[in-house]
Design a protein around this motif. Structure first.
Motif, PDB file in Angstrom:
ATOM      1  N   ASN A   1       0.815  -1.230   0.141  1.00  0.00           N
ATOM      2  CA  ASN A   1      -0.074   0.083   0.191  1.00  0.00           C
ATOM      3  C   ASN A   1       0.836   1.239  -0.074  1.00  0.00           C
ATOM      4  O   ASN A   1       0.587   2.415   0.513  1.00  0.00           O
ATOM      5  CB  ASN A   1      -1.102   0.152   1.203  1.00  0.00           C
ATOM      6  N   ILE A   2       2.046   1.286  -0.612  1.00  0.00           N
ATOM      7  CA  ILE A   2       2.668   2.651  -0.705  1.00  0.00           C
ATOM      8  C   ILE A   2       3.445   2.466  -2.206  1.00  0.00           C
ATOM      9  O   ILE A   2       3.140   1.521  -2.953  1.00  0.00           O
ATOM     10  CB  ILE A   2       4.075   2.269   0.163  1.00  0.00           C
ATOM     11  N   VAL A   3       3.949   3.608  -2.370  1.00  0.00           N
ATOM     12  CA  VAL A   3       4.359   3.875  -3.727  1.00  0.00           C
ATOM     13  C   VAL A   3       6.064   3.911  -3.454  1.00  0.00           C
ATOM     14  O   VAL A   3       6.728   4.818  -2.655  1.00  0.00           O
ATOM     15  CB  VAL A   3       4.179   5.261  -4.363  1.00  0.00           C
ATOM     16  N   VAL A   4       7.069   3.194  -4.305  1.00  0.00           N
ATOM     17  CA  VAL A   4       8.301   3.079  -4.138  1.00  0.00           C
ATOM     18  C   VAL A   4       8.887   3.569  -5.647  1.00  0.00           C
ATOM     19  O   VAL A   4       8.276   2.858  -6.470  1.00  0.00           O
ATOM     20  CB  VAL A   4       8.609   1.842  -3.388  1.00  0.00           C
ATOM     21  N   GLU A   5       9.789   4.242  -5.554  1.00  0.00           N
ATOM     22  CA  GLU A   5      10.689   4.578  -6.725  1.00  0.00           C
ATOM     23  C   GLU A   5      11.999   4.122  -6.127  1.00  0.00           C
ATOM     24  O   GLU A   5      12.578   4.843  -5.566  1.00  0.00           O
ATOM     25  CB  GLU A   5      10.526   6.005  -7.285  1.00  0.00           C
ATOM     26  N   ASN A   6      12.548   2.772  -6.681  1.00  0.00           N
ATOM     27  CA  ASN A   6      13.664   2.276  -6.333  1.00  0.00           C
ATOM     28  C   ASN A   6      14.960   3.092  -7.465  1.00  0.00           C
ATOM     29  O   ASN A   6      14.816   2.804  -8.431  1.00  0.00           O
ATOM     30  CB  ASN A   6      13.847   0.638  -6.377  1.00  0.00           C
ATOM     31  N   VAL A   7      15.831   3.517  -6.549  1.00  0.00           N
ATOM     32  CA  VAL A   7      17.094   4.055  -7.453  1.00  0.00           C
ATOM     33  C   VAL A   7      18.389   3.312  -7.268  1.00  0.00           C
ATOM     34  O   VAL A   7      18.733   3.122  -6.073  1.00  0.00           O
ATOM     35  CB  VAL A   7      17.216   5.517  -7.220  1.00  0.00           C
ATOM     36  N   HIS A   8      18.698   2.579  -8.423  1.00  0.00           N
ATOM     37  CA  HIS A   8      19.850   1.746  -8.483  1.00  0.00           C
ATOM     38  C   HIS A   8      21.059   2.673  -9.124  1.00  0.00           C
ATOM     39  O   HIS A   8      20.897   2.288 -10.549  1.00  0.00           O
ATOM     40  CB  HIS A   8      19.611   0.290  -8.709  1.00  0.00           C
ATOM     41  N   LEU A   9      21.823   3.179  -8.748  1.00  0.00           N
ATOM     42  CA  LEU A   9      22.866   3.740  -9.379  1.00  0.00           C
ATOM     43  C   LEU A   9      23.783   2.930 -10.074  1.00  0.00           C
ATOM     44  O   LEU A   9      24.134   3.065 -11.405  1.00  0.00           O
ATOM     45  CB  LEU A   9      23.525   4.895  -8.890  1.00  0.00           C
ATOM     46  N   GLY A  10      23.902   1.865  -9.480  1.00  0.00           N
ATOM     47  CA  GLY A  10      24.863   0.879 -10.034  1.00  0.00           C
ATOM     48  C   GLY A  10      24.174   0.284 -11.481  1.00  0.00           C
ATOM     49  O   GLY A  10      24.958  -0.103 -12.334  1.00  0.00           O
ATOM     50  N   ASP A  11      22.981  -0.138 -11.374  1.00  0.00           N
ATOM     51  CA  ASP A  11      22.205  -0.577 -12.451  1.00  0.00           C
ATOM     52  C   ASP A  11      22.383   0.443 -13.631  1.00  0.00           C
ATOM     53  O   ASP A  11      22.471  -0.135 -15.042  1.00  0.00           O
ATOM     54  CB  ASP A  11      20.805  -1.012 -12.154  1.00  0.00           C
ATOM     55  N   SER A  12      22.214   1.468 -13.459  1.00  0.00           N
ATOM     56  CA  SER A  12      22.049   2.561 -14.691  1.00  0.00           C
ATOM     57  C   SER A  12      23.736   2.556 -15.028  1.00  0.00           C
ATOM     58  O   SER A  12      23.751   2.730 -16.265  1.00  0.00           O
ATOM     59  CB  SER A  12      21.732   4.086 -13.763  1.00  0.00           C
ATOM     60  N   LEU A  13      24.566   2.555 -14.364  1.00  0.00           N
ATOM     61  CA  LEU A  13      25.986   2.507 -14.727  1.00  0.00           C
ATOM     62  C   LEU A  13      26.200   1.076 -15.542  1.00  0.00           C
ATOM     63  O   LEU A  13      26.678   1.226 -16.611  1.00  0.00           O
ATOM     64  CB  LEU A  13      27.068   2.740 -13.731  1.00  0.00           C
ATOM     65  N   LEU A  14      25.837   0.130 -15.024  1.00  0.00           N
ATOM     66  CA  LEU A  14      25.779  -1.228 -15.853  1.00  0.00           C
ATOM     67  C   LEU A  14      25.160  -1.335 -17.169  1.00  0.00           C
ATOM     68  O   LEU A  14      25.554  -1.670 -18.061  1.00  0.00           O
ATOM     69  CB  LEU A  14      25.130  -2.431 -14.980  1.00  0.00           C
ATOM     70  N   THR A  15      24.089  -0.529 -17.380  1.00  0.00           N
ATOM     71  CA  THR A  15      23.263  -0.387 -18.384  1.00  0.00           C
ATOM     72  C   THR A  15      24.071   0.500 -19.424  1.00  0.00           C
ATOM     73  O   THR A  15      24.130   0.168 -20.677  1.00  0.00           O
ATOM     74  CB  THR A  15      22.070   0.349 -18.359  1.00  0.00           C
ATOM     75  N   LEU A  16      24.893   1.571 -18.864  1.00  0.00           N
ATOM     76  CA  LEU A  16      25.836   2.239 -19.817  1.00  0.00           C
ATOM     77  C   LEU A  16      27.018   1.278 -20.250  1.00  0.00           C
ATOM     78  O   LEU A  16      27.296   1.290 -21.451  1.00  0.00           O
ATOM     79  CB  LEU A  16      26.180   3.394 -19.001  1.00  0.00           C
ATOM     80  N   THR A  17      27.401   0.490 -19.482  1.00  0.00           N
ATOM     81  CA  THR A  17      28.749  -0.273 -19.882  1.00  0.00           C
ATOM     82  C   THR A  17      28.297  -1.043 -20.725  1.00  0.00           C
ATOM     83  O   THR A  17      29.140  -1.737 -21.733  1.00  0.00           O
ATOM     84  CB  THR A  17      29.289  -1.010 -18.640  1.00  0.00           C
ATOM     85  N   TYR A  18      27.050  -1.586 -20.678  1.00  0.00           N
ATOM     86  CA  TYR A  18      26.536  -2.719 -21.713  1.00  0.00           C
ATOM     87  C   TYR A  18      26.430  -2.113 -23.020  1.00  0.00           C
ATOM     88  O   TYR A  18      26.962  -2.664 -24.015  1.00  0.00           O
ATOM     89  CB  TYR A  18      25.000  -3.109 -21.439  1.00  0.00           C
ATOM     90  N   GLY A  19      26.055  -0.798 -23.155  1.00  0.00           N
ATOM     91  CA  GLY A  19      25.888  -0.017 -24.283  1.00  0.00           C
ATOM     92  C   GLY A  19      27.267   0.251 -24.885  1.00  0.00           C
ATOM     93  O   GLY A  19      27.494   0.161 -25.983  1.00  0.00           O
ATOM     94  N   VAL A  20      28.247   0.624 -24.115  1.00  0.00           N
ATOM     95  CA  VAL A  20      29.672   0.751 -24.783  1.00  0.00           C
ATOM     96  C   VAL A  20      30.092  -0.527 -25.174  1.00  0.00           C
ATOM     97  O   VAL A  20      30.955  -0.457 -26.154  1.00  0.00           O
ATOM     98  CB  VAL A  20      30.370   1.662 -23.430  1.00  0.00           C
ATOM     99  N   SER A  21      29.987  -1.512 -24.463  1.00  0.00           N
ATOM    100  CA  SER A  21      30.657  -3.103 -24.796  1.00  0.00           C
ATOM    101  C   SER A  21      30.048  -3.412 -26.040  1.00  0.00           C
ATOM    102  O   SER A  21      30.802  -3.836 -26.798  1.00  0.00           O
ATOM    103  CB  SER A  21      30.452  -3.860 -23.606  1.00  0.00           C
ATOM    104  N   ASP A  22      28.632  -3.186 -26.281  1.00  0.00           N
ATOM    105  CA  ASP A  22      28.000  -3.328 -27.573  1.00  0.00           C
ATOM    106  C   ASP A  22      28.715  -2.730 -28.839  1.00  0.00           C
ATOM    107  O   ASP A  22      28.835  -3.351 -29.679  1.00  0.00           O
ATOM    108  CB  ASP A  22      26.606  -3.079 -27.554  1.00  0.00           C
ATOM    109  N   MET A  23      29.080  -1.360 -28.470  1.00  0.00           N
ATOM    110  CA  MET A  23      29.506  -0.733 -29.549  1.00  0.00           C
ATOM    111  C   MET A  23      31.055  -0.962 -30.026  1.00  0.00           C
ATOM    112  O   MET A  23      31.389  -1.145 -30.913  1.00  0.00           O
ATOM    113  CB  MET A  23      29.377   0.938 -29.104  1.00  0.00           C
ATOM    114  N   THR A  24      31.574  -1.154 -28.699  1.00  0.00           N
ATOM    115  CA  THR A  24      33.001  -1.637 -28.922  1.00  0.00           C
ATOM    116  C   THR A  24      33.430  -3.134 -29.394  1.00  0.00           C
ATOM    117  O   THR A  24      34.283  -3.359 -30.073  1.00  0.00           O
ATOM    118  CB  THR A  24      34.019  -1.473 -27.719  1.00  0.00           C
ATOM    119  N   ASP A  25      32.383  -3.868 -29.522  1.00  0.00           N
ATOM    120  CA  ASP A  25      32.331  -5.262 -30.115  1.00  0.00           C
ATOM    121  C   ASP A  25      31.860  -5.257 -31.544  1.00  0.00           C
ATOM    122  O   ASP A  25      32.286  -6.336 -32.145  1.00  0.00           O
ATOM    123  CB  ASP A  25      31.619  -6.116 -29.239  1.00  0.00           C
ATOM    124  N   LYS A  26      31.409  -4.219 -32.109  1.00  0.00           N
ATOM    125  CA  LYS A  26      30.994  -4.176 -33.565  1.00  0.00           C
ATOM    126  C   LYS A  26      32.272  -4.079 -34.479  1.00  0.00           C
ATOM    127  O   LYS A  26      33.253  -3.156 -33.928  1.00  0.00           O
ATOM    128  CB  LYS A  26      29.810  -2.928 -33.756  1.00  0.00           C
TER     129      LYS A  26
END
Length: 213
Positions: free
Chosen positions: A188-213
Motif C-alpha cells: 500500500n505504498i509507492v516506491v521509486e527504487n533508485v539503483h545507480l549501479g544498475d544505471s551504470l551497468l546499462t551504460l557499460t553494456y551499451g559501450v561494450s556493444d559498440m566496441t564489439d562491433k
C-alpha cells in the motif's frame, strides 16, 4: 481518460521526460508544436506521444498541435508538481547531503521539511538550511510535519526496520536509494527504487556493444 491505476508504468515513466522537454521548449521560445515535431526532438514516434497523452485526456488538436505552456502545465498537474508533499530525508551521508543540496524539491511538488541521521556526530549539522536531527526524534517531528514522502539514503541493512517506522507514521511514498525492495513488504505504498549501479551497468553494456562491433 484512463484511471491512473490502469495506466502502464512505461507511460508514467515517460511523463517526467515530457515535462522536462516541454520546459526546455518554453525556454527556447516555443509556443506551439506538433506531435511530429515533438517526436523528432524526443526520439519517440508521434503515435507514441499521442497515445501517451491520450491516457490523460489528450491536450492537442489535429492540425493545430500542442500549446506548449498548457501542455507543460497539465503534465505538471498530472505529476503532482502543483502540490506540496511534505518530505523527510533519512541519511545525511555524502549521497543524502548531495540530494538535499542539489535537488530542487519545490519544483518537484515536494517540500524538504526535515533531515535525520543515526550518527550522533551529524546531529545539528546544517544542510540546505535544515539542522540534521537524531533518529530518536523521528516520531516526534513526523507527527508535527506529517510527511507523505521519505527519501532513504541509508544502508540496505537498515531499510526494513526503518521502513516499518515510517509506514506507521503515514509515509505513502519512498524515494529509495537503499537497494532494499520495500515493495516486498508493503503493498500500500509507492516506491521509486533508485539503483545507480544498475544505471551504470546499462551504460557499460551499451559501450561494450559498440566496441564489439
Amino acid at each position: 481518460m484512463s484511471k491512473k491505476s490502469e495506466i502502464s508504468s512505461s507511460v508514467i515513466k515517460r511523463l517526467p521526460r515530457y515535462y522536462r522537454f516541454t520546459d526546455e521548449l518554453i525556454k527556447q521560445g516555443y509556443t506551439r508544436i506538433s506531435s511530429q515535431e515533438l517526436s523528432e526532438k524526443m526520439s519517440l514516434t508521434a503515435s507514441q506521444i499521442r497515445q501517451d497523452l491520450n491516457c490523460f485526456g489528450g491536450f492537442g488538436q489535429q492540425g493545430y498541435g500542442y500549446n506548449i505552456v498548457e501542455l507543460h502545465s497539465e503534465i505538471g498537474k498530472i505529476l503532482g508538481v502543483d502540490r506540496r508533499f511534505e518530505t523527510v530525508l533519512i541519511g545525511a551521508g555524502n549521497l543524502g547531503k548531495a540530494i538535499a543540496l542539489h535537488m530542487n524539491f519545490e519544483k518537484k511538488g515536494c517540500h524538504l521539511a526535515a533531515i535525520f541521521d543515526s550518527d550522533p556526530e551529524k546531529s545539528g549539522e546544517i544542510i540546505s538550511g535544515l539542522s540534521v536531527n537524531p533518529m530518536d526524534k523521528l516520531e516526534e517531528l513526523c507527527s508535527e510535519i506529517k510527511p507523505a514522502i521519505a527519501v532513504l539514503c541509508i544502508p540496505k541493512s537498515a531499510a526494513q526496520e526503518l521502513a516499518d517506522r515510517l509506514v506507521n507514521l503515514g509515509i505513502k511514498g519512498f524515494w529509495n536509494f537503499s537497494h532494499y525492495d520495500l515493495k516486498l513488504d508493503y503493498s500500500n505504498i509507492v516506491v521509486e527504487n533508485v539503483h545507480l549501479g544498475d544505471s551504470l551497468l546499462t551504460l557499460t553494456y551499451g559501450v561494450s556493444d559498440m566496441t564489439d562491433k
